[in-house]
Design an enzyme around this catalytic site. Structure first.
Site, PDB file in Angstrom:
ATOM      1  N   GLU A 263      11.459   0.495  10.086  1.00  0.00           N
ATOM      2  CA  GLU A 263      10.586   0.114  11.200  1.00  0.00           C
ATOM      3  C   GLU A 263      11.239   0.491  12.525  1.00  0.00           C
ATOM      4  O   GLU A 263      12.464   0.403  12.655  1.00  0.00           O
ATOM      5  CB  GLU A 263      10.293  -1.394  11.130  1.00  0.00           C
ATOM      6  CG  GLU A 263       9.498  -1.719   9.866  1.00  0.00           C
ATOM      7  CD  GLU A 263       9.130  -3.188   9.709  1.00  0.00           C
ATOM      8  OE1 GLU A 263       9.467  -4.007  10.582  1.00  0.00           O
ATOM      9  OE2 GLU A 263       8.478  -3.500   8.685  1.00  0.00           O
ATOM     10  N   HIS A 286       4.458  -5.119  12.231  1.00  0.00           N
ATOM     11  CA  HIS A 286       5.137  -6.294  11.643  1.00  0.00           C
ATOM     12  C   HIS A 286       4.841  -7.564  12.448  1.00  0.00           C
ATOM     13  O   HIS A 286       5.747  -8.260  12.920  1.00  0.00           O
ATOM     14  CB  HIS A 286       6.649  -6.050  11.546  1.00  0.00           C
ATOM     15  CG  HIS A 286       7.300  -6.919  10.511  1.00  0.00           C
ATOM     16  ND1 HIS A 286       8.394  -6.526   9.778  1.00  0.00           N
ATOM     17  CD2 HIS A 286       7.009  -8.168  10.067  1.00  0.00           C
ATOM     18  CE1 HIS A 286       8.749  -7.486   8.942  1.00  0.00           C
ATOM     19  NE2 HIS A 286       7.915  -8.494   9.105  1.00  0.00           N
TER      20      HIS A 286
HETATM   21  P1  NAI Z   1       7.527 -17.082  -1.484  1.00  0.00           P
HETATM   22  O1  NAI Z   1       8.929 -17.019  -1.953  1.00  0.00           O
HETATM   23  O2  NAI Z   1       6.927 -18.397  -1.197  1.00  0.00           O
HETATM   24  O3  NAI Z   1       6.592 -16.329  -2.566  1.00  0.00           O
HETATM   25  C1  NAI Z   1       6.945 -15.125  -3.179  1.00  0.00           C
HETATM   26  C2  NAI Z   1       6.315 -15.133  -4.580  1.00  0.00           C
HETATM   27  O4  NAI Z   1       6.557 -13.863  -5.171  1.00  0.00           O
HETATM   28  C3  NAI Z   1       6.903 -16.197  -5.494  1.00  0.00           C
HETATM   29  O5  NAI Z   1       5.871 -16.979  -6.053  1.00  0.00           O
HETATM   30  C4  NAI Z   1       7.660 -15.389  -6.533  1.00  0.00           C
HETATM   31  O6  NAI Z   1       7.658 -16.016  -7.814  1.00  0.00           O
HETATM   32  C5  NAI Z   1       6.869 -14.099  -6.556  1.00  0.00           C
HETATM   33  N1  NAI Z   1       7.629 -12.964  -7.061  1.00  0.00           N
HETATM   34  C6  NAI Z   1       8.907 -12.617  -6.744  1.00  0.00           C
HETATM   35  N2  NAI Z   1       9.267 -11.524  -7.433  1.00  0.00           N
HETATM   36  C7  NAI Z   1       8.202 -11.173  -8.192  1.00  0.00           C
HETATM   37  C8  NAI Z   1       7.959 -10.132  -9.129  1.00  0.00           C
HETATM   38  N3  NAI Z   1       8.904  -9.225  -9.409  1.00  0.00           N
HETATM   39  N4  NAI Z   1       6.766 -10.089  -9.722  1.00  0.00           N
HETATM   40  C9  NAI Z   1       5.808 -11.021  -9.456  1.00  0.00           C
HETATM   41  N5  NAI Z   1       5.979 -12.031  -8.590  1.00  0.00           N
HETATM   42  C10 NAI Z   1       7.160 -12.090  -7.954  1.00  0.00           C
HETATM   43  O7  NAI Z   1       7.458 -16.112  -0.219  1.00  0.00           O
HETATM   44  P2  NAI Z   1       6.374 -16.133   0.939  1.00  0.00           P
HETATM   45  O8  NAI Z   1       6.807 -17.050   2.016  1.00  0.00           O
HETATM   46  O9  NAI Z   1       5.030 -16.297   0.353  1.00  0.00           O
HETATM   47  O10 NAI Z   1       6.561 -14.641   1.518  1.00  0.00           O
HETATM   48  C11 NAI Z   1       6.161 -13.512   0.754  1.00  0.00           C
HETATM   49  C12 NAI Z   1       6.562 -12.240   1.458  1.00  0.00           C
HETATM   50  O11 NAI Z   1       5.993 -12.168   2.768  1.00  0.00           O
HETATM   51  C13 NAI Z   1       8.049 -12.045   1.651  1.00  0.00           C
HETATM   52  O12 NAI Z   1       8.371 -10.721   1.312  1.00  0.00           O
HETATM   53  C14 NAI Z   1       8.248 -12.178   3.119  1.00  0.00           C
HETATM   54  O13 NAI Z   1       9.340 -11.439   3.561  1.00  0.00           O
HETATM   55  C15 NAI Z   1       6.953 -11.636   3.669  1.00  0.00           C
HETATM   56  N6  NAI Z   1       6.638 -12.096   5.022  1.00  0.00           N
HETATM   57  C16 NAI Z   1       6.136 -11.178   5.920  1.00  0.00           C
HETATM   58  C17 NAI Z   1       5.837 -11.559   7.200  1.00  0.00           C
HETATM   59  C18 NAI Z   1       5.278 -10.589   8.181  1.00  0.00           C
HETATM   60  O14 NAI Z   1       5.435 -10.779   9.377  1.00  0.00           O
HETATM   61  N7  NAI Z   1       4.582  -9.550   7.737  1.00  0.00           N
HETATM   62  C19 NAI Z   1       6.096 -12.923   7.676  1.00  0.00           C
HETATM   63  C20 NAI Z   1       6.535 -13.823   6.634  1.00  0.00           C
HETATM   64  C21 NAI Z   1       6.829 -13.398   5.361  1.00  0.00           C
END
Ligand code: NAI
Length: 403
Positions: A263, A286
């Site tokens: 980015e 982002h």
């Molecule tokens: P979280 O940890 O609550 O949920 C992630 C889910 O993905 C979990 O349920 C986990 O079991 C599942 N998971 C992990 N590896 C997996 C795999 N190989 N196959 C299937 N499922 C899998 O995380 P949250 O808070 O929901 O965030 C998700 C993503 O969003 C993260 O990558 C985070 O960095 C990103 N994010 C992006 C933002 C942005 O500004 N665009 C802001 C906040 C978060």
């Protein structure tokens, strides 16, 4: 130290409601500065801080932490914590808190916005009108009745599920851990099954070795013709070249991306991506979690962590510390003992207390990496002697009494 004497230094213009929350909790000495500090200015400011709050620009390096003798806790008013030397903070007995979930709703809402924009071709139609064209036709869809495939049903995925159902969408999700479906959402038996059924696929997994290039050519061509992909998770989860090809070939009808493998560092730098310039591809810088509401929630969340730690000793949400949370008791004082994680510390504490006839009303020990965290409740009349004894225990990093 009495609460009213604890000195908070909050940098980088963290949300005002952090100040309000701390003051309402009885912490009067809260200094809020608008910018980041570095070098001597940071070192000087930390001399007058028991607790520091930063966002992403202030670097609390190993060397900086060594020059901050009073520091009891650090709060990152953001998601990331790599601007803090976490191991050094741990060795010094300083928990580091962050706010990983305060922007969940903001991210989920951006996905809903993307779904509606993609289905109606809003971005390219808007651009066409601005440029003097009139791209009017009925080649657009409602969200109602479409199938949304959510990959990663964690905090954001589950929140999105609820919002999407309120639009009348059918929700399928895939997660490698068993997750309780919310509302009428259904778990797909596999990623491939989800890809084959969804009209829109939205990614919400973290970046791990297993999710790098999670969606590449094979997965894109398992998606239905005319389907769309949304990625607001991490840029490396999608193979950008493959996605560009799938859109140019007409297999996919659109995509929305908020995150990219590399980015730009500043507002004046251009994004390098094969997706730039493609029709019905929405590229955002982002901004998934970047809302005023998310900043306000972060202020509340981190201030709340500070209050819990200072008034109760609770370290829930600390990224570098053992998690301990015990309810306070009226009839006791609480002692917090942070020590090197090695055998014999607990038995030394218990032996000393027994020798001084100090009864322990409650005790919990938790460890993480190099640090152990012992929380004990003793009678008011014993707490001063108990604290003195704790300070002499071999391996002690720091100790504190809450009363
Ligand atoms: P979280 O940890 O609550 O949920 C992630 C889910 O993905 C979990 O349920 C986990 O079991 C599942 N998971 C992990 N590896 C997996 C795999 N190989 N196959 C299937 N499922 C899998 O995380 P949250 O808070 O929901 O965030 C998700 C993503 O969003 C993260 O990558 C985070 O960095 C990103 N994010 C992006 C933002 C942005 O500004 N665009 C802001 C906040 C978060």
């Amino acid at each position: 130290m009495p609460h009213q004497d604890t000195r908070f230094l909050l940098l980088e213009g963290v949300h005002q409601n952090a100040v309000t929350t701390l003051k309402q909790a009885g912490f009067a000495r809260v200094e809020l500065l608008p910018g980041a500090l570095e070098g001597d200015a940071l070192a000087d400011a930390l001399q007058r801080a028991d607790v520091v709050g930063i966002r992403s620009r202030t670097q609390l390096s190993d060397a900086v932490l060594q020059t901050a003798p009073h520091l009891q806790a650090i709060g990152c008013f953001c998601i990331g914590t790599n601007q803090v030397a976490l191991e050094r903070a741990q060795a010094l007995g300083i928990p580091v808190f962050n706010a990983p979930y305060s922007n969940t709703r903001s991210v989920a809402e951006l996905v809903i916005a993307n779904i509606l924009c993609l289905l109606r071709g809003l971005t390219w139609r808007n651009q066409g009108v601005h440029e003097g064209h009139w791209p009017k036709d009925s080649k657009a869809n409602e969200a109602r009745g479409k199938t949304l495939g959510i990959v990663g049903y964690g905090n954001i995925g589950a929140q999105l599920s609820v919002l999407a159902e309120s639009l009348g969408m059918r929700v399928l999700f895939y997660d490698f851990r068993p997750r309780l479906p919310l509302g009428n959402a259904e778990a797909a038996p596999s990623l491939d099954a989800l890809l084959a059924q969804a009209d829109i696929v939205s990614l919400h997994v973290p970046e791990t070795p297993a999710t790098r290039n999670f969606i590449s050519a094979r997965e894109l061509y398992l998606m239905k013709k005319g389907a769309m992909l949304i990625n607001v998770s991490r840029g490396r989860c999608v193979a950008a070249d493959d996605l560009a090809e799938a859109i140019q070939s007409g297999h996919l009808a659109g995509a929305a991306l908020d995150v990219f493998p590399v980015e730009p560092k500043s507002a004046d730098d251009a994004l390098e991506s094969p997706l730039r310039g493609l029709k019905n591809v929405i590229l955002t810088p982002h901004i998934g979690g970047s809302t005023i509401e998310a900043q306000a929630n972060i202020g509340l969340e981190v201030a709340g962590r500070f209050i819990q730690y200072l008034k109760n000793g609770a370290t829930v949400g600390a990224v570098n510390f053992p998690e301990v949370s015990l309810p306070l008791r009226e009839d006791t004082h609480r002692l917090l003992h942070i020590h090197e994680n090695r055998p014999g510390v607990l038995s030394a504490v218990n032996r000393l207390f027994a020798e001084h006839n100090i009864n322990i009303a409650a005790q919990t020990l938790s460890t993480k990496d190099s640090v152990g965290y012992l929380v004990m409740d003793v009678a008011h009349s014993d707490s001063e002697v108990a604290l003195e004894q704790l300070q002499g225990v071999d391996g002690t990093i720091r100790s504190r009494r809450i009363y």
